[in-house]
Design a protein around this motif. Structure first.
Motif, PDB file in Angstrom:
ATOM      1  N   ASP A   4       0.698  -1.060  -0.043  1.00 55.30           N
ATOM      2  CA  ASP A   4       0.120  -0.078  -0.027  1.00 55.30           C
ATOM      3  C   ASP A   4       0.915   1.170  -0.055  1.00 55.30           C
ATOM      4  O   ASP A   4       1.223   1.677   1.100  1.00 55.30           O
ATOM      5  N   LEU A   5       1.217   1.767  -1.142  1.00 54.76           N
ATOM      6  CA  LEU A   5       2.131   3.021  -1.414  1.00 54.76           C
ATOM      7  C   LEU A   5       1.437   4.184  -0.994  1.00 54.76           C
ATOM      8  O   LEU A   5       0.284   4.410  -1.045  1.00 54.76           O
ATOM      9  N   VAL A   6       2.266   4.912   0.036  1.00 54.17           N
ATOM     10  CA  VAL A   6       1.772   6.311  -0.140  1.00 54.17           C
ATOM     11  C   VAL A   6       2.600   7.383  -0.842  1.00 54.17           C
ATOM     12  O   VAL A   6       2.099   8.433  -0.895  1.00 54.17           O
ATOM     13  N   VAL A   7       3.544   6.975  -1.247  1.00 57.15           N
ATOM     14  CA  VAL A   7       4.554   7.827  -2.556  1.00 57.15           C
ATOM     15  C   VAL A   7       4.640   6.749  -3.627  1.00 57.15           C
ATOM     16  O   VAL A   7       4.800   5.685  -3.283  1.00 57.15           O
ATOM     17  N   PRO A   8       5.164   7.243  -4.660  1.00 59.68           N
ATOM     18  CA  PRO A   8       5.683   6.440  -5.773  1.00 59.68           C
ATOM     19  C   PRO A   8       6.862   5.904  -5.257  1.00 59.68           C
ATOM     20  O   PRO A   8       7.741   6.154  -4.433  1.00 59.68           O
ATOM     21  N   GLU A   9       6.928   4.678  -5.906  1.00 57.09           N
ATOM     22  CA  GLU A   9       8.222   3.742  -5.277  1.00 57.09           C
ATOM     23  C   GLU A   9       9.685   4.545  -5.890  1.00 57.09           C
ATOM     24  O   GLU A   9      10.443   4.442  -5.017  1.00 57.09           O
ATOM     25  N   LYS A 133      -4.723   6.507  -7.256  1.00 62.60           N
ATOM     26  CA  LYS A 133      -6.189   5.965  -7.704  1.00 62.60           C
ATOM     27  C   LYS A 133      -7.269   6.427  -6.943  1.00 62.60           C
ATOM     28  O   LYS A 133      -7.971   5.834  -6.391  1.00 62.60           O
ATOM     29  N   GLN A 134      -7.195   7.734  -6.919  1.00 62.80           N
ATOM     30  CA  GLN A 134      -8.484   8.410  -6.337  1.00 62.80           C
ATOM     31  C   GLN A 134      -8.632   8.351  -4.606  1.00 62.80           C
ATOM     32  O   GLN A 134      -9.572   8.786  -4.268  1.00 62.80           O
ATOM     33  N   LYS A 135      -7.385   7.966  -4.090  1.00 63.24           N
ATOM     34  CA  LYS A 135      -7.638   7.689  -2.726  1.00 63.24           C
ATOM     35  C   LYS A 135      -6.588   8.715  -2.056  1.00 63.24           C
ATOM     36  O   LYS A 135      -5.435   8.634  -2.592  1.00 63.24           O
ATOM     37  N   PRO A 136      -6.853   9.371  -1.009  1.00 65.92           N
ATOM     38  CA  PRO A 136      -5.858  10.279  -0.329  1.00 65.92           C
ATOM     39  C   PRO A 136      -4.790   9.474   0.325  1.00 65.92           C
ATOM     40  O   PRO A 136      -4.869   8.430   1.004  1.00 65.92           O
ATOM     41  N   LYS A 137      -3.553  10.056   0.116  1.00 65.64           N
ATOM     42  CA  LYS A 137      -2.506   9.115   0.973  1.00 65.64           C
ATOM     43  C   LYS A 137      -1.632  10.257   1.663  1.00 65.64           C
ATOM     44  O   LYS A 137      -1.104  10.014   2.694  1.00 65.64           O
TER      45      LYS A 137
END
Length: 304
Positions: A4-9, A133-137
């Motif tokens: 479950d990423l919160v920033v790009p890899e 993908k439309q969800k806040p991180k």
């Protein structure tokens, strides 16, 4: 196993947060200068009044912070494969919605709480959110006049810090009984359906604050417990909700539609319509249930 990423890899979170801190406090300098009628830093022009033929301090402040944030995100980070959606750029005639289709997207509100800003209140904020993908991180809510930079990272936690980088502890209130909860509400958006809903819910107290970010921060401080947004002729937009949503969820609170469904970003018109409820989470389900009962009995057409 899915990560479950919160920033790009390709992005290092610590580096990203450092850049967001710089951009946030630079934004604070700009907004506070305009709020006081002073010469703004970083080469931005001092605003003209409407009487002088200009667009006034709000427009000047909005556009200056908008330029500062977008240029910073584009030029100071090595990763480029994300969209940037701002309240200001969405108004431009050249804006093309169909080009904003990337999974990662920054959603910005350079000045949330315009009327508070004009009235000399401290309750205005800058919103910076990263969604995937439309969800806040990640959610950043900067409250310049309080010297507070709130940072929320989904799955990690939330905190606020001052300009010196000193982190501060916060805690939700311990209020559980709905009749004891403190509602934080808008000062300028009080339509009749909302008034009737609030009368049915019978919260213990109501505090009025302009900016959504400032409202959510008041919940995190324990000063309030719940915020309800009810769209009328117009609906709040993604840039109003994305950063506060990420912040309160990262802190352990909840932000949903009244029926319990999740908020989705970069959807139709960037609107967040309907009844939205943010709370410290301890009796969120009960609040939602009572709200849905109200709509079913008193305003069934609102649910259509």
């Amino acid at each position: 196993m899915t990560i479950d990423l919160v920033v790009p890899e390709e992005v290092e979170l610590t580096t990203l947060l450092d850049e967001l801190r710089k951009l946030s406090w630079a934004s604070a300098d700009v907004l506070m200068a305009y709020a006081r009628g002073e010469e703004p830093p970083y080469g931005f022009q001092k605003s003209l009044t409407v009487e002088e033929g200009g667009d006034g301090p709000v427009s000047a402040a909005d556009m200056a912070v908008n330029e500062l944030l977008i240029s910073g995100l584009k030029n100071n980070l090595s990763f480029k494969d994300w969209d940037i959606l701002s309240e200001e750029t969405s108004k431009e005639e050249t804006f093309q919605r169909d080009k904003h289709k990337k999974d990662w997207c920054w959603i910005l509100d350079p000045l949330d709480g315009t009327k508070d800003f004009l009235q000399g209140s401290e309750n205005y904020a800058v919103h910076i959110a990263l969604i995937y993908k439309q969800k806040p991180k990640i959610g950043i809510v900067l409250i310049p006049e309080k010297n507070e930079l709130w940072i929320g990272i989904i799955g990690t936690g939330a905190w606020f810090e001052n300009r010196d980088g000193i982190k501060n502890h916060f805690s939700f209130s311990e209020r559980l009984d709905i009749t004891k909860l403190v509602l934080v509400s808008s000062k300028n958006h009080q339509q009749s359906i909302l008034k009737n809903l609030l009368s049915t819910l019978c919260f213990g107290e109501t505090k009025k604050i302009g900016s959504v970010g400032c409202k959510v921060a008041s919940i995190l401080r324990g000063e309030a417990d719940v915020y309800i947004s009810l769209s009328g002729k117009t609906s709040p937009k993604d840039w109003d909700m994305a950063a506060p949503h990420a912040l309160i969820e990262a802190a352990g609170g909840i932000f949903t539609h009244a029926d319990g469904t999740n908020l989705i970003y970069k959807d139709t018109n960037y609107s967040q319509s309907g009844c939205l409820i943010a709370s410290h989470g301890k009796c969120h389900q009960k609040i939602c249930q009572k709200a849905m009962e109200f709509f079913s009995l008193e305003e069934p057409e609102y649910l259509v």
